[in-house]
Scaffold this motif. Sequence first.
Motif, short mmCIF file in Angstrom:
data_model
loop_
_atom_site.label_atom_id
_atom_site.label_comp_id
_atom_site.label_asym_id
_atom_site.label_seq_id
_atom_site.Cartn_x
_atom_site.Cartn_y
_atom_site.Cartn_z
N PRO A 13 0.82 -1.20 0.00
CA PRO A 13 0.00 0.00 0.00
C PRO A 13 0.86 1.25 0.00
O PRO A 13 1.89 1.30 0.65
N ALA A 14 0.40 2.26 -0.73
CA ALA A 14 1.19 3.48 -0.89
C ALA A 14 0.86 4.54 0.15
O ALA A 14 1.45 5.60 0.14
N HIS A 21 -1.56 11.16 1.81
CA HIS A 21 -2.57 10.96 0.77
C HIS A 21 -2.40 11.99 -0.34
O HIS A 21 -3.35 12.64 -0.77
N SER A 22 -1.18 12.16 -0.82
CA SER A 22 -0.85 13.12 -1.86
C SER A 22 -1.36 12.61 -3.21
O SER A 22 -1.76 11.45 -3.34
N PRO A 23 -1.34 13.46 -4.26
CA PRO A 23 -1.71 13.00 -5.59
C PRO A 23 -0.87 11.81 -6.05
O PRO A 23 -1.37 10.92 -6.73
N ALA A 24 0.40 11.77 -5.66
CA ALA A 24 1.26 10.64 -6.03
C ALA A 24 0.74 9.35 -5.41
O ALA A 24 0.73 8.29 -6.05
N VAL A 25 0.29 9.41 -4.17
CA VAL A 25 -0.25 8.23 -3.49
C VAL A 25 -1.55 7.81 -4.16
O VAL A 25 -1.75 6.62 -4.43
N ARG A 31 -3.46 2.93 -9.84
CA ARG A 31 -2.79 2.20 -10.92
C ARG A 31 -2.09 0.94 -10.42
O ARG A 31 -1.47 0.24 -11.21
N GLY A 32 -2.16 0.65 -9.12
CA GLY A 32 -1.50 -0.53 -8.58
C GLY A 32 0.02 -0.42 -8.63
O GLY A 32 0.71 -1.41 -8.86
N VAL A 38 5.56 5.33 -9.50
CA VAL A 38 4.88 6.56 -9.93
C VAL A 38 5.92 7.66 -10.19
O VAL A 38 5.86 8.36 -11.20
N LEU A 39 6.86 7.81 -9.27
CA LEU A 39 7.89 8.84 -9.45
C LEU A 39 8.75 8.57 -10.68
O LEU A 39 9.08 9.50 -11.41
#
Length: 186
Positions: A13-14, A21-25, A31-32, A38-39
């Motif tokens: 889990p991210a 709970h940022s946009p990246a998370v 997207r799993g 993501v970065l």
Amino acid sequence: MRRRAASDAQPPPATSGPFGHSPAVRSAESRGETIDQVLDRNLNELLQELRVAFTGVQILFGFLLSLSFTQRFQELDDFGLTVYTVTLLTTALATVLLIAPVSFHRLVFRRRQKAALVLVGDRFLIIGLGLLAPAICGALLLILDVALGRWQAVLGSSLTALTGLLTWYALPLAVRRNGPGVAPED
């Protein structure tokens, strides 16, 4: 029953860690992906966008630098000289900002600061594009003023500015306002 291979396992889990709970998370969760994935994806997308933008600003900057060494440059009136100066400065600033992520990356390389690199690189790209738009319009204004005349130059540059404003800012912001995965209505 078949055991799942390590590569088939779901990413952790991210929501834990410094990202909250940022946009990246949220992107990682939807997207799993892991935060690192993501970065990495965001950095690759940023680099592709920078390549496109930098090619244009590089050509424009080279043209503007060489322009001052032509015979026609000596014929510019105060208006033309002012347009040239403002255009050269905005192009130079756009160039610096579009190159800045390279320097930033080199200085934070292998220091586990990819999130900062992506965030700062994104800001530099947005501001660099914001400066590139008036640089393009200024170069067009200067060229059309010499080639066709003042009112045609103002008209052509204004139409270009309007097109840039609509396609670079208004349309993307309208799509963003509609929410993720939603196309704008006709």
